[in-house]
Design a protein around this motif. Structure first.
Motif, PDB file in Angstrom:
ATOM      1  N   GLY A 318      -1.510  -6.287  -4.580  1.00 26.84           N
ATOM      2  CA  GLY A 318      -1.031  -6.484  -5.936  1.00 26.84           C
ATOM      3  C   GLY A 318      -1.868  -5.737  -6.958  1.00 26.84           C
ATOM      4  N   TRP A 319      -1.702  -6.104  -8.259  1.00 22.44           N
ATOM      5  CA  TRP A 319      -2.413  -5.352  -9.280  1.00 22.44           C
ATOM      6  C   TRP A 319      -3.867  -5.783  -9.426  1.00 22.44           C
ATOM      7  CZ3 TRP A 319      -3.853  -8.900 -12.888  1.00 22.44           C
ATOM      8  CH2 TRP A 319      -3.011  -9.982 -13.141  1.00 22.44           C
ATOM      9  N   LEU A 320      -4.297  -6.817  -8.711  1.00 23.42           N
ATOM     10  CA  LEU A 320      -5.726  -7.145  -8.730  1.00 23.42           C
ATOM     11  C   LEU A 320      -6.543  -6.091  -7.982  1.00 23.42           C
ATOM     12  CD1 LEU A 320      -5.777 -11.020  -8.235  1.00 23.42           C
ATOM     13  CD2 LEU A 320      -6.226  -9.717 -10.319  1.00 23.42           C
ATOM     14  N   LYS A 321      -5.902  -5.377  -7.052  1.00 17.63           N
ATOM     15  CA  LYS A 321      -6.548  -4.239  -6.401  1.00 17.63           C
ATOM     16  C   LYS A 321      -6.176  -2.993  -7.189  1.00 17.63           C
ATOM     17  CE  LYS A 321      -7.181  -5.971  -1.710  1.00 17.63           C
ATOM     18  NZ  LYS A 321      -7.020  -5.684  -0.269  1.00 17.63           N
ATOM     19  N   GLU A 322      -7.070  -2.621  -8.073  1.00 17.07           N
ATOM     20  CA  GLU A 322      -6.769  -1.603  -9.077  1.00 17.07           C
ATOM     21  C   GLU A 322      -6.356  -0.266  -8.486  1.00 17.07           C
ATOM     22  OE1 GLU A 322      -9.975   0.401 -11.526  1.00 17.07           O
ATOM     23  OE2 GLU A 322      -9.184  -1.067 -12.951  1.00 17.07           O
ATOM     24  N   LYS A 323      -7.084   0.211  -7.501  1.00 12.65           N
ATOM     25  CA  LYS A 323      -6.814   1.530  -6.936  1.00 12.65           C
ATOM     26  C   LYS A 323      -5.422   1.588  -6.318  1.00 12.65           C
ATOM     27  CE  LYS A 323      -7.878   5.710  -5.474  1.00 12.65           C
ATOM     28  NZ  LYS A 323      -8.119   6.834  -6.395  1.00 12.65           N
ATOM     29  N   GLU A 324      -5.062   0.556  -5.541  1.00 13.90           N
ATOM     30  CA  GLU A 324      -3.756   0.545  -4.908  1.00 13.90           C
ATOM     31  C   GLU A 324      -2.641   0.423  -5.942  1.00 13.90           C
ATOM     32  OE1 GLU A 324      -6.356  -0.969  -3.869  1.00 13.90           O
ATOM     33  OE2 GLU A 324      -6.658  -0.406  -1.773  1.00 13.90           O
ATOM     34  N   PHE A 325      -2.870  -0.385  -6.990  1.00  8.75           N
ATOM     35  CA  PHE A 325      -1.853  -0.551  -8.017  1.00  8.75           C
ATOM     36  C   PHE A 325      -1.601   0.755  -8.761  1.00  8.75           C
ATOM     37  CE2 PHE A 325      -1.044  -1.503 -12.570  1.00  8.75           C
ATOM     38  CZ  PHE A 325       0.269  -1.931 -12.429  1.00  8.75           C
ATOM     39  N   VAL A 326      -2.671   1.458  -9.119  1.00  9.85           N
ATOM     40  CA  VAL A 326      -2.511   2.738  -9.820  1.00  9.85           C
ATOM     41  C   VAL A 326      -1.842   3.763  -8.916  1.00  9.85           C
ATOM     42  CG1 VAL A 326      -3.767   4.673 -10.823  1.00  9.85           C
ATOM     43  CG2 VAL A 326      -4.411   2.330 -11.409  1.00  9.85           C
ATOM     44  N   THR A 327      -2.231   3.780  -7.639  1.00  6.70           N
ATOM     45  CA  THR A 327      -1.640   4.745  -6.712  1.00  6.70           C
ATOM     46  C   THR A 327      -0.142   4.499  -6.521  1.00  6.70           C
ATOM     47  OG1 THR A 327      -3.762   4.914  -5.536  1.00  6.70           O
ATOM     48  CG2 THR A 327      -1.817   5.746  -4.399  1.00  6.70           C
ATOM     49  N   VAL A 328       0.264   3.238  -6.424  1.00  7.69           N
ATOM     50  CA  VAL A 328       1.688   2.958  -6.252  1.00  7.69           C
ATOM     51  C   VAL A 328       2.454   3.283  -7.526  1.00  7.69           C
ATOM     52  CG1 VAL A 328       1.831   0.535  -6.993  1.00  7.69           C
ATOM     53  CG2 VAL A 328       3.266   1.343  -5.136  1.00  7.69           C
ATOM     54  N   SER A 329       1.807   3.195  -8.685  1.00  9.79           N
ATOM     55  CA  SER A 329       2.450   3.606  -9.937  1.00  9.79           C
ATOM     56  C   SER A 329       2.687   5.111  -9.942  1.00  9.79           C
ATOM     57  CB  SER A 329       1.598   3.191 -11.141  1.00  9.79           C
ATOM     58  OG  SER A 329       1.426   1.792 -11.183  1.00  9.79           O
ATOM     59  N   VAL A 464      -6.434   9.906  -8.303  1.00 11.73           N
ATOM     60  CA  VAL A 464      -5.506   9.792  -7.171  1.00 11.73           C
ATOM     61  C   VAL A 464      -5.328  11.154  -6.521  1.00 11.73           C
ATOM     62  CG1 VAL A 464      -3.147   9.228  -6.490  1.00 11.73           C
ATOM     63  CG2 VAL A 464      -4.311   7.844  -8.223  1.00 11.73           C
ATOM     64  N   THR A 465      -5.442  11.201  -5.195  1.00  8.40           N
ATOM     65  CA  THR A 465      -5.331  12.445  -4.433  1.00  8.40           C
ATOM     66  C   THR A 465      -4.116  12.395  -3.499  1.00  8.40           C
ATOM     67  OG1 THR A 465      -6.684  11.615  -2.597  1.00  8.40           O
ATOM     68  CG2 THR A 465      -7.844  12.624  -4.465  1.00  8.40           C
ATOM     69  N   PRO A 466      -3.682  13.550  -2.994  1.00  6.36           N
ATOM     70  CA  PRO A 466      -2.585  13.542  -2.013  1.00  6.36           C
ATOM     71  C   PRO A 466      -2.889  12.663  -0.803  1.00  6.36           C
ATOM     72  CG  PRO A 466      -2.957  15.770  -2.808  1.00  6.36           C
ATOM     73  CD  PRO A 466      -4.062  14.926  -3.379  1.00  6.36           C
ATOM     74  N   LYS A 467      -4.149  12.599  -0.423  1.00  4.96           N
ATOM     75  CA  LYS A 467      -4.527  11.745   0.703  1.00  4.96           C
ATOM     76  C   LYS A 467      -4.311  10.275   0.373  1.00  4.96           C
ATOM     77  CE  LYS A 467      -8.402  10.822   3.851  1.00  4.96           C
ATOM     78  NZ  LYS A 467      -9.822  11.146   4.160  1.00  4.96           N
ATOM     79  N   ASP A 468      -4.605   9.894  -0.879  1.00  5.90           N
ATOM     80  CA  ASP A 468      -4.363   8.507  -1.304  1.00  5.90           C
ATOM     81  C   ASP A 468      -2.877   8.169  -1.242  1.00  5.90           C
ATOM     82  OD1 ASP A 468      -7.079   8.105  -1.852  1.00  5.90           O
ATOM     83  OD2 ASP A 468      -6.867   8.859  -3.904  1.00  5.90           O
ATOM     84  N   ILE A 469      -2.045   9.096  -1.693  1.00  6.16           N
ATOM     85  CA  ILE A 469      -0.596   8.881  -1.682  1.00  6.16           C
ATOM     86  C   ILE A 469      -0.103   8.689  -0.255  1.00  6.16           C
ATOM     87  CG2 ILE A 469       1.640   9.969  -2.131  1.00  6.16           C
ATOM     88  CD1 ILE A 469       0.400   9.020  -4.663  1.00  6.16           C
ATOM     89  N   THR A 470      -0.537   9.556   0.636  1.00 11.11           N
ATOM     90  CA  THR A 470      -0.087   9.479   2.026  1.00 11.11           C
ATOM     91  C   THR A 470      -0.554   8.189   2.689  1.00 11.11           C
ATOM     92  OG1 THR A 470      -0.133  11.897   2.199  1.00 11.11           O
ATOM     93  CG2 THR A 470      -0.152  10.643   4.254  1.00 11.11           C
ATOM     94  N   ALA A 471      -1.820   7.827   2.465  1.00 10.50           N
ATOM     95  CA  ALA A 471      -2.363   6.621   3.102  1.00 10.50           C
ATOM     96  C   ALA A 471      -1.640   5.378   2.613  1.00 10.50           C
ATOM     97  CB  ALA A 471      -3.860   6.526   2.832  1.00 10.50           C
ATOM     98  N   LEU A 472      -1.401   5.280   1.298  1.00  8.51           N
ATOM     99  CA  LEU A 472      -0.734   4.094   0.772  1.00  8.51           C
ATOM    100  C   LEU A 472       0.728   4.049   1.200  1.00  8.51           C
ATOM    101  CD1 LEU A 472      -0.937   1.559  -0.952  1.00  8.51           C
ATOM    102  CD2 LEU A 472      -0.263   2.927  -2.930  1.00  8.51           C
ATOM    103  N   ALA A 473       1.397   5.191   1.191  1.00  6.66           N
ATOM    104  CA  ALA A 473       2.794   5.219   1.624  1.00  6.66           C
ATOM    105  C   ALA A 473       2.921   4.788   3.083  1.00  6.66           C
ATOM    106  CB  ALA A 473       3.378   6.617   1.428  1.00  6.66           C
ATOM    107  N   GLU A 474       1.982   5.225   3.904  1.00  2.00           N
ATOM    108  CA  GLU A 474       2.008   4.827   5.318  1.00  2.00           C
ATOM    109  C   GLU A 474       1.783   3.329   5.466  1.00  2.00           C
ATOM    110  OE1 GLU A 474      -0.098   6.116   9.568  1.00  2.00           O
ATOM    111  OE2 GLU A 474      -0.874   6.869   7.657  1.00  2.00           O
ATOM    112  N   LYS A 475       0.868   2.777   4.668  1.00  4.35           N
ATOM    113  CA  LYS A 475       0.603   1.341   4.720  1.00  4.35           C
ATOM    114  C   LYS A 475       1.822   0.553   4.247  1.00  4.35           C
ATOM    115  CE  LYS A 475      -3.433  -0.074   3.392  1.00  4.35           C
ATOM    116  NZ  LYS A 475      -4.607  -0.468   2.539  1.00  4.35           N
ATOM    117  N   ILE A 476       2.487   1.041   3.209  1.00  5.47           N
ATOM    118  CA  ILE A 476       3.630   0.326   2.647  1.00  5.47           C
ATOM    119  C   ILE A 476       4.780   0.263   3.645  1.00  5.47           C
ATOM    120  CG2 ILE A 476       5.480   0.526   0.921  1.00  5.47           C
ATOM    121  CD1 ILE A 476       3.379   1.392  -1.091  1.00  5.47           C
TER     122      ILE A 476
END
Length: 505
Positions: A318-329, A464-476
């Protein structure tokens, strides 16, 4: 004299008598004479005229304020915590207006089966009769200062907001807190608002996009987040004055309330609010009920030639995890999307990854990424509206877009930079509104006990980097799929077949 003659002609057309006409002629002549000092020709050509004061002429008794410097440092948020746990937060802003809001850590997640729909009814009952004011008096006091009020209720927070000129800040704070703390809940007003709420919820449930978001929560979650924002008519019909009073007493307690304001002096705000809030009970109240994401499918048949489908997954943390929330935005902005206008030209999001699909396939009416993030979890996915026969193909296209984001090398830096710039622009544009800024302040103080400045969030976006996008998308997409459809659902593929497209990758 042309203008004077034109005006006199208008007087004649309105049937004025000779005496009134003579008066009008003398007045017009006098006006012309006062403006002219060189006769008709100089008045007509502008060769000579009465001297006007220059633009920098100093008016007597008027002091011109000094100009603002080239850079004005943003105001910092000040927070005061009362002895009972109520937090008061504010920041000063330039301009003549201000916005004050009361934000309560209470939403549909705190409802029980017996109180489903109560937060929506509390929203409807906002700014009605209190124990100190009639409804008419509340309305008249708001209108007398040119104020505007708004109440809203979502899954985790209820808010009451009042905006007007800074001059009337003391009055607005007193009215606002009175409406939040002392609602009278008159039986006839409650019954009237229940009827209005039923009509409002019926209209909302007929909107495919609103319905699908509700269906994704009721199906995808087990626990409190499955509680509906659009409660059923039978649930709303069970509500009454006693239910409202009990729910308010249990959940509107001091540690769960923030008074947040923009455009006001903090010390003045505190001095006004302390007598109004310091006697609130300091009971913490019940803890927030837990929710578990489980996934699943919901279908509803409706009389329509089109089919609306939404595929969603969990946003962990959720948005309490700042990095993940910004990356998903940023991820949402990267996918983007939009629809087409009635004449066939494309809507917003021209450079997003989803927009080209509505350009390439006429059967797609609209397609866009969405997110609904809460404190500890959230959902992210894609919603599309398409011809019924095209649904299987549309789902394949959505699957392709989501899985490509989880594939290294599929997001180039140019696309990411554009998405980050768009995300930062959206953040700053949202904070230009004083109402939005005070709501952001209230939400952050409720969650973190502080408010992080916009510059902090912009830096996280830049990181936010392309690696962050890929990692979060894979987790989602590795979480269970939640699928909801509305309309002509005959051609919607089975849940297992769609889920297999993601988890076989």
């Amino acid at each position: 004299m042309y203008r004077a003659a034109s005006g006199l002609g208008a007087l004649k057309r309105h049937g004025l008598d000779g005496q009134m006409l003579n008066i009008a002629i003398r007045s017009a002549s006098t006006s012309v004479a006062q403006r002219s000092s060189g006769g008709f020709w100089s008045w007509l050509t502008g060769a000579r005229s009465n001297a006007l004061p220059p633009p920098d002429f100093t008016l007597p008794g008027v002091t011109i304020p000094p100009p603002l410097p080239d850079f004005v440092e943003p105001a910092k948020t000040r927070i005061t915590t009362l002895s009972n746990g109520v937090k008061i937060a504010s920041e000063t802003t330039a301009g003549p207006s201000c916005s004050v809001g009361v934000y309560v850590n209470c939403g549909s997640v705190h409802e029980t089966p017996e109180t489903l729909g109560v937060t929506q009814l509390l929203k409807k009952m906002a700014f009605t009769t209190t124990t100190n004011r009639s409804h008419l008096r509340v309305v008249r006091e708001i209108e007398a200062v040119g104020g505007s009020v708004k109440a809203s209720a979502n899954r985790e927070m209820t808010s009451y907001n009042y905006a007007t000129l800074k001059t009337y800040m003391p009055e607005m704070v007193e009215v606002l807190i009175d409406c939040v703390r002392n609602p009278a809940f008159l039986d006839w007003e409650v019954k009237e608002q229940i009827l209005k709420l039923k009509a409002e919820l019926a209209e909302a449930s007929s909107n495919p996009e609103t319905f699908l978001l509700e269906a994704l929560h009721s199906t995808g979650y087990s626990g409190a987040l499955a509680n509906p924002l659009i409660a059923s008519e039978s649930s709303v019909g069970r509500l009454n004055t006693a239910v409202l009073e009990d729910f308010l007493a249990e959940n509107y307690t001091a540690p769960r309330i923030v008074l947040a304001a923009t455009g006001v002096d903090h010390d003045e705000l505190v001095s006004i609010a302390v007598p109004l809030l310091s006697d609130m009970p300091s009971v913490t109240g019940p803890s927030k009920p837990k929710s578990t994401y489980v996934g699943g499918e919901y279908r509803r048949t409706a009389d329509s030639l089109n089919t609306d489908v939404a595929l969603a997954f969990e946003v962990p943390g959720g948005w309490l995890k700042e990095k993940e929330f910004v990356t998903v935005s940023v991820l949402q902005t990267l996918l983007g999307g939009g629809g087409t206008f009635s004449w066939g030209r494309h809507g917003k999001g021209l450079h997003s990854r989803l927009n080209h699909l509505s350009s390439e396939f006429d059967q797609i009416k609209s397609i866009a990424a969405f997110k609904d993030v809460h404190s500890n979890t959230g959902i992210f996915g894609i919603h599309t509206s398409t011809d019924a026969a095209f649904v299987p193909k549309a789902i394949d296209l959505v699957t392709r877009e989501l899985t490509s984001l989880a594939t290294p090398g599929q997001v180039d830096q140019t696309q990411l930079d554009r998405a980050k710039a768009t995300a930062k622009s959206a953040i700053l544009m949202n904070l230009e509104s004083q109402v939005s800024a005070s709501e952001d302040m209230g939400r952050q103080v409720l969650a973190f006990g502080e408010r992080k400045p916009a510059e902090h969030l912009l830096k996280v976006v830049d990181g936010v980097t392309p690696k962050d996008i890929t990692a979060l998308a894979e987790k989602i997409i590795s979480s269970p799929l939640t699928m909801a459809s509305h309309g002509n659902v005959l051609n919607v593929p089975t849940y297992d077949s769609v889920s297999g497209k993601f988890h076989s990758k």
